[in-house]
Design an enzyme around this catalytic site. Sequence first.
Site, PDB file in Angstrom:
ATOM      1  N   CYS A  73      19.013  19.101  19.141  1.00 22.30           N
ATOM      2  CA  CYS A  73      19.804  19.402  19.033  1.00 22.30           C
ATOM      3  C   CYS A  73      20.096  20.450  19.230  1.00 22.30           C
ATOM      4  CB  CYS A  73      19.488  20.255  17.320  1.00 22.30           C
ATOM      5  SG  CYS A  73      20.444  21.216  16.737  1.00 22.30           S
ATOM      6  N   CYS A 184      26.748  18.616  21.425  1.00 23.87           N
ATOM      7  CA  CYS A 184      26.093  18.032  20.779  1.00 23.87           C
ATOM      8  C   CYS A 184      25.435  17.068  20.166  1.00 23.87           C
ATOM      9  CB  CYS A 184      27.447  18.414  19.150  1.00 23.87           C
ATOM     10  SG  CYS A 184      26.075  17.669  17.895  1.00 23.87           S
TER      11      CYS A 184
HETATM   12  N1  DGL Z   1      23.095  17.795  16.416  1.00 28.49           N
HETATM   13  C1  DGL Z   1      23.635  18.999  16.504  1.00 28.49           C
HETATM   14  C2  DGL Z   1      23.538  19.407  17.866  1.00 28.49           C
HETATM   15  O1  DGL Z   1      23.146  19.215  18.365  1.00 28.49           O
HETATM   16  C3  DGL Z   1      23.461  19.822  15.645  1.00 28.49           C
HETATM   17  C4  DGL Z   1      24.419  19.359  13.859  1.00 28.49           C
HETATM   18  C5  DGL Z   1      24.981  20.719  13.160  1.00 28.49           C
HETATM   19  O2  DGL Z   1      24.137  20.138  12.765  1.00 28.49           O
HETATM   20  O3  DGL Z   1      26.557  21.145  12.595  1.00 28.49           O
HETATM   21  O4  DGL Z   1      24.035  20.359  17.458  1.00 28.49           O
END
Ligand code: DGL
Length: 259
Positions: A73, A184
Amino acid sequence: MPHILVFDSGVGGTSVLEHIKLLVPTAEYSYVMDNALLPYGLQSEQTIQARLACLVKRANQLSVPVDLIVIACNTASTHALATTRELTDIPIVGVVPAIKPAVLSSQKKHIALLATPATSSNAYTQSLIREYAKDCQVDLHQSTKLVSLAEQLYWQGSFDVGQLHDELALIDISEKVDRIVLGCTHFPILKAQLSQYYGHSVELIDSGAAIAKRVKFLLSNKLEVLEGTNKKPLQFYATAPDNLVFNSQIELQAMSLNC
Ligand code: DGL
């Protein structure tokens, strides 16, 4: 057989997990999603750091010892990687926006970063840009709508492409860029649709393959499979499993990250 814990706010980290499983097929995996607080892109740094501190505690309580944690993430990594590493001896690999490879491969020296609001305004992200994009223009764009569309596609198998196109029109990335960093981990889930929208002159770049290489390197002395060892199937954990009733093929265990 090493055990790898992959973490994200939701299903975004599965886009990284796919790369890791390809390079490290002999490991066992747990996937933890903090979907009670999804989207992380709208959470404060303090909240994200507290959730990851709790994740580290939970990692030590799993029935199998965890050899490596992947914070799959960008939002969590850019906000809490350093503080989380201080709390455990388990090696942690974070996922941060792939600014460096995008800058290096950009012909036009003009790229865009598409990330969550928290990632694009984050100090660590700014430092990546300062360090690697000295001779390159980096346009910052943010979206949480794309996170929810990726969740929809993953759990329901389909989503409204019209909503995606409306959001991309709002985001309005300049036609002058030749690289878009998918900063993301949810966004590669939409890669086919994004590629179709932006066309061939733009390359979409994410960190998945590089993270998989790093994981393989860190575990290289643990990858020998002993004959007769049975590999446990991937186990999913969620902090709000009741919110995720769509996909009956995935069995979810509850995990609280309120420590
Ligand atoms: N998948 C996450 C990222 O890479 C976060 C997405 C979220 O929960 O806002 O930032």
